[in-house]
Structure formats: C-alpha cells, structure tokens
Design an enzyme around this catalytic site. Structure first.
Site, PDB file in Angstrom:
ATOM      1  N   GLU A 184       0.823  -1.214   0.000  1.00  0.00           N
ATOM      2  CA  GLU A 184       0.000   0.000   0.000  1.00  0.00           C
ATOM      3  C   GLU A 184       0.862   1.271   0.000  1.00  0.00           C
ATOM      4  O   GLU A 184       0.815   2.078   0.924  1.00  0.00           O
ATOM      5  CB  GLU A 184      -0.946   0.003   1.198  1.00  0.00           C
ATOM      6  CG  GLU A 184      -1.984  -1.089   1.152  1.00  0.00           C
ATOM      7  CD  GLU A 184      -2.986  -1.022   2.296  1.00  0.00           C
ATOM      8  OE1 GLU A 184      -4.099  -1.556   2.150  1.00  0.00           O
ATOM      9  OE2 GLU A 184      -2.646  -0.433   3.350  1.00  0.00           O
ATOM     10  N   GLU A 188      -6.355  -7.947  -0.554  1.00  0.00           N
ATOM     11  CA  GLU A 188      -6.853  -7.817   0.818  1.00  0.00           C
ATOM     12  C   GLU A 188      -8.337  -7.515   0.811  1.00  0.00           C
ATOM     13  O   GLU A 188      -8.839  -6.728   0.003  1.00  0.00           O
ATOM     14  CB  GLU A 188      -6.151  -6.673   1.560  1.00  0.00           C
ATOM     15  CG  GLU A 188      -4.698  -6.889   1.896  1.00  0.00           C
ATOM     16  CD  GLU A 188      -4.151  -5.732   2.729  1.00  0.00           C
ATOM     17  OE1 GLU A 188      -4.951  -5.008   3.360  1.00  0.00           O
ATOM     18  OE2 GLU A 188      -2.924  -5.546   2.736  1.00  0.00           O
TER      19      GLU A 188
END
Length: 663
Positions: free
Chosen positions: A161, A313
């Site tokens: 991320e 995710e």
C-alpha cells in the site's frame, strides 16, 4: 533463420494454474512457533492454497543493521511447501525498523509543516531518501537471493500500500530534479505554473520547493506537479525492488497492492509496471451501496490489469479504522468475494489469516477470528474456500467484456481538487461514483479507461467529470464520436489543460463544438439543499449557463431561476453533455436510455433491483444483494456450479444468494 523465441512475461495464470488463489496475509511472527502447525491444519481445512509472508517483517529479518535472521522464515517456507500452500513473498520495506529511523533520520518523511513522521506506526519512510532506498535494496537483494529457488515461492509482493508523501529537504531536492527533467528550463516552468500571478516567478532552481505550508492558497500547478512527482517517486521505489527480485527470479510474477481510488498513485501508469495487478477492498458492510463501491473498484482494477486480477486484501469481518466498525452479516463475505470473482478476480485473499491479539489492528478481523475455528467467521471462510475450489477451473483466466467504458484519470482528479475551486461540494470521487452507480443499478457492465486509450471497442463512453484534459485526450474523444461512438459527458469537463490552465471559453473549443455549445457563459454551483429544476428532473450540486449552437437539441431545460429556459442536457448527434448532476433515479434513467440507443444492453433483462448479473467468459454470475428472497427469470436451462443443480426458466435466490451458471 527463424526469429528467436520471445520470452513470455510471467502472469497471474502462471500462479493460479486453473484454480482460484485463496488465502491471505499470514503474520506468524506474532505468535509462538507452536501455533504454526495448528495454522496449517486450519488452512488445509479451509482450502487455503496461498499465503503472503513477510509484509511487516523487516525488524524480524534484520534485527540490527546488517544482521540477518532468516531461520524462522526458512522453516515457514518449508512448512508451507510441505503442505501444498504457495507463498506470496513480500519485501518488508513498507515498515522500516526503529533502528533505521534512529541512525538515519533523513529516512523519515516530513509533512507540509516540517514535522517529522516518526516510527511507531507504518509507512514511515521517505520515498526520496537515498539511505532508505539503499537499505531497502539490501534487504530485498538478500531475500530474493535466499528464496529464489524455493519451491514454495509463487509470487513477489513488493512493499505494501504505497501511500507516503514527503515535503522534506531530500524530497525537495528530488522534486527540483524532477521539475528540471519535465520542463528543461525555468522559463518553461514559470509558464506552466503561471508564476506571473502573485509575483511567484522563479529565477533559480533552488527556489522551487514542494508546496509546503503557505499563508494563503498555494499555486495550483505546483500542487499538481507535486502529486505527479509523489506518484513517480513511489513508483521508482517499487521498480527498484521489482528489478532486484526479477533478476533473481525472472519466471516469478511481481505485484504490489493498490488502495483503490487513492489519490497518490497514477495507477494507470503503475499497472504497466506490474505482472499482476492487485488491489485491497474494504466496503462498509453498513453502506447500502457497498456492493456498488466494490463493483467500481473491481471494474477499475480489472481494466488496469486488462484481464484477471488479484484481490490482495479484504476483511472477513469488521475492520478497525472506521468510527464504528460493524461485522459483516452472515453471508455477506461470501457474496462480496464471489462478486470479485465475477468481475475478473482470480485470487481472493484477506488481511489477515489469524486475528491479532496485540498491536494497532487487533480488532481488525482475520479469517480465523478471536472466536477460533468454531466461530462463524471461520466457518464461512471454509464454505467459501470449498466453493472457490469447485468453480476455479471453470473461471480462471477467463475474461469479462463490456460495451461501456467510464473514463478516469488521476491527473485530472488532482488538478480539479485544488482548494481555490468554485465549489468544495464537488468531489471528484463522489461524481465518479454517482455515474458508475447509475450504470450499475441499470445492470450495465462497465470497463474503465484512460481518456487517451483506444476507445473503439466500446459502444458507449461515459465521462462523469474530467476537469483537465490533454490535447491528445480531447482529439481522442472527438475521433471516437466522429467514427460513430456515443459519448456522454458530465459537467466541468475539458475546463483546463495539463498545466491547469483554463481553456479558451471555459471549455476547450473542440469539445464545445462536439457537444453543440455556442457559449459557456457562467458556472453556477449549487449550495447544500439547493436544486436546479428542469423540465425532466431535479439537478444537484452544479449547473451551468450554456447557450446552445443552432440545430442542437436540448434534451432537458432549466425551469425557473437565473437559468430559466437554458439547456441543462444537450445532444448533438451521438455526443451528450449533462451540465448538472441529476438526482440518482434520473441519472440512471438518462444513462440507461443513452446506452440502449447505443446498443449497450444488460446481461439479462427484467432483473430485480438488488440482483447483479455479470457474465465472465461462458459463466453467468447472479449476485443477490438483498436479504429477502427473489426470483430471477432465465432463458433456457443452466447448470449451477455451486450447487450442481440444473436450473430451468427461473431461479430463486435467498438472502445474499449467489449462483454461477453455465448454459
């Protein structure tokens, strides 16, 4: 002589091999080693075939500068391989150990007020720091060298991320280098930034800074370029680590996980540097349009991947970062996971495997929750794993095609978000979501595309809002319509060029010609609770004082107020311009009408409102987003891959029901 055979770049299909990847982030360093065999037992029980290791393990792998502790990871890699579970091995560089910040404070980012972001959380690194990049490269090099030949390794996951900004001195120096490369001279920079305004002219490169805290409004193009620079610096970090692991394992695909609709990455450009495009997705289970938000992200990620993609995710239950964190009701995790598969995912994964007992995310759910294997969460995970195994060979590496493209561009978003705009109520992501939602509610499947992409495969191109457009993009839209395509465009589009310089007449003259706009006199933003009444619908958020060219059809006209009698929606042949944001039902009806005229139709007619139908390859996915049973009419006879039952003429779907049908 025959031409040498070209090597094929590794792809997700090289990992899936006819199955859907199922698993998630596994952080066993948080637990005693005695827990690991129990984890493996539960993984096999749940049908887990892939785990991600090492995402936040830098301090464990390198407890002191230059030391290496790979023994624990060796044992885990062997344990996974022995039990038939593949490993997505992460470089641990998203969360540097405290010793790096202590010894090299220049690796820590600074905010626009000059305050240091210290260790103790995560993502505490400066993307421009030479020291950070050097230490990150060293740990990546050793990791790749050690596990290059390990049979458990299936995929590389770089960092995690990417989402850091930095206004510090080292970032400022790199920003100046970036500006020199982009503009070449200070004269060109001054022209691009419009520095004649407010006496901002730069006479020395040393004067060019990131847009730090200022007394009043910052220079819009300086801010725009800083956002471009940030995306590029983060991409440099990714590419540096990617190239290291590729050198050791050219046959293993590489990815990093996008945060969907995060403003800091030009994901179109990033996707071109990935073997596998992956994204994290966390819709709010209490949001009545959570499924539509998920569909938007899935459509965008699939379009960036140009095929199958990886859901890296999601949450098996609640997250821990909303004001109130609700669990997923029974069946919702399964529904949203299969929705991702319907819209192109060949991997369904979670953060994380086992819910943490300590740390900042101990209340973020895991596939194994605090309730353990008897808990509802794990029992639902088991069911999902079995169903994904049942449909995997029929689904993987198949493609979804769409007749409609929604155009999206990060640079336009960045330019339109400046603090000195006409209305802070106009939020780009809200407008984009509104238009995608209208299409989704009409059961119309969409791709996403960049405004400079080839648009010829699409019957309809939709532009919710693109404030800033390059000349190439404008010419592309013009050519698309000239060649017979249908274009529908929302307000505040084509206002500025790539330097955030307002186009002549407030909209590029080529677009005004395309849409049949003689003059755009004024923009009329709407306050909270203020409406723009038309003879067809009520408009929200925005309106415009437009004078139409001769012979152009006004499909809706403003009624009352300053804009009385002026066009609200213009149609000029196959080009439509919508100068306000119609209320949801009106926007849905308008776009459905335009789509039907263009020949773009739903997968199935007559669907109940809460049922989503998506065709992937030769499979028809039916996804019911409601709690009450509904009946769907079906043409012909089908076979449901989830139940094994034959389905003829109609199918009843219960609460959050799903069917995967093959004719």
């Amino acid at each position: 002589m025959p031409a040498p055979e070209q090597s094929k770049a590794p792809a997700l299909a090289d990992v899936t091999r006819g199955r859907i990847l199922f698993g998630g982030d596994y952080n066993p360093e948080q637990w005693p080693e005695e827990t690991w065999p129990e984890d493996v037992r539960l993984m096999k029980d749940a049908g887990v075939n892939s785990v991600t290791l090492g995402v936040f393990s830098w301090a464990k792998l390198e407890p002191r500068p230059g030391e290496r502790d790979f023994g624990w990871l060796d044992r885990l890699m062997d344990l996974m391989h022995d039990n038939g579970i593949g490993v997505v091995l992460a470089t641990p560089t998203s969360s540097p150990p405290p010793w790096l910040g202590r010894l090299h404070p220049e690796t820590l980012p600074r905010d626009e007020d000059g305050r240091t972001e210290w260790w103790g959380g995560r993502q505490h690194f400066s993307h421009s720091s030479a020291a950070y990049r050097s230490w990150a490269a060293a740990i990546t090099e050793d990791l790749a060298a050690r596990y290059a030949d390990h049979p458990a390794l299936t995929l590389w996951h770089i960092n995690n991320e990417y989402c850091t900004y930095d206004w510090g001195d080292e970032a400022a120096a790199r920003f100046r280098d970036w500006l020199r490369e982009r503009y070449g001279s200070l004269d060109v920079l001054n022209s691009a930034w419009g520095t004649a305004f407010w006496s901002q002219g730069y006479g020395d490169w040393a004067e060019a800074l990131p847009p730090r805290h200022a007394h009043y409004l910052k220079n819009p193009t300086q801010v725009l370029d800083f956002k471009r620079f940030t995306s590029d610096m983060l991409l440099e970090c990714y590419v540096a680590e990617r190239d290291i692991v590729r050198r050791h394992t050219p046959h293993i695909p590489v990815t990093t996980n996008f945060m969907p609709l995060w403003a800091g990455q030009d994901a179109w450009r990033w996707a071109g540097e990935e073997d596998v495009v992956s994204a994290d997705l966390y819709p709010d289970p209490r949001d009545p349009f959570g499924a539509q938000h998920a569909a938007l992200v899935q459509d965008m990620t699939r379009s960036q991947a140009r095929g199958p993609w990886m859901l890296m995710e999601q949450a098996a239950g609640p997250v821990n970062w909303r004001g109130v964190n609700h669990p997923k009701p029974r069946g919702l995790n399964r529904l949203w996971s299969l929705q991702a598969v319907a819209r192109g995912a060949d991997a369904v994964c979670y953060f994380q495997w086992r819910q943490s007992r300590q740390g900042a995310e101990k209340f973020h759910s895991g596939m194994v929750s605090h309730a353990g294997e008897e808990g509802r969460t794990f029992q639902e995970v088991k069911r999902l794993g079995a169903e994904l195994a049942a449909i995997g060979s029929a689904v993987t590496d198949s493609h979804l095609t769409a007749d409609i493209a929604v155009l999206h561009d990060w640079h336009s978003w960045w330019a339109g978000a400046h603090e000195g705009r006409l209305s802070t109520r106009v939020d780009y992501t809200d407008v984009l979501t509104s238009w995608h939602r209208a299409l989704w509610r009409s059961h119309l499947t969409t791709d996403f595309a960049h405004p400079e992409h080839d648009l010829s495969p699409y019957k309809l191109v939709v532009v919710p809002q693109l404030y800033a457009l390059t000349d190439t993009a404008i010419d592309n839209l013009f050519s698309y319509v000239r060649d017979g395509g249908t274009l529908v465009c929302g307000f505040l589009t084509g206002v500025a060029d790539q330097d955030d310089r307002v186009r002549p007449g407030g909209m590029d003259p080529r677009l005004r010609e395309l849409f049949g706009i003689h003059t755009l006199h004024e923009w009329w933003p709407l306050d909270e609770g203020e409406w723009a009444e038309t003879d067809r619908f009520r408009g929200t958020l925005w309106s415009e004082e437009i004078e139409a060219a001769g012979g152009v059809t006004a499909e809706a006209t403003y009624n009352g107020g300053e804009l009385d009698g002026l066009p609200a929606v213009l149609r000029n042949g196959c080009a439509w311009y919508v100068s306000t944001l119609p209320e949801p039902d009106a926007l849905r009806a308008l776009l459905a009408r335009i789509a039907a005229d263009a020949g773009a139709r739903p997968v199935l007619d007559g669907l109940p409102d809460q049922v989503e139908a998506v065709r992937r390859g030769d499979l028809l996915f039916l996804l019911h987003h409601g709690r009450e049973s509904v009946t769907v009419k079906l043409p012909g006879t089908h076979h449901d891959l989830l139940t094994g039952a034959a389905v003829a003429d109609e199918l009843t779907l219960g609460r959050y029901g799903v069917a995967v049908l093959r004719s």
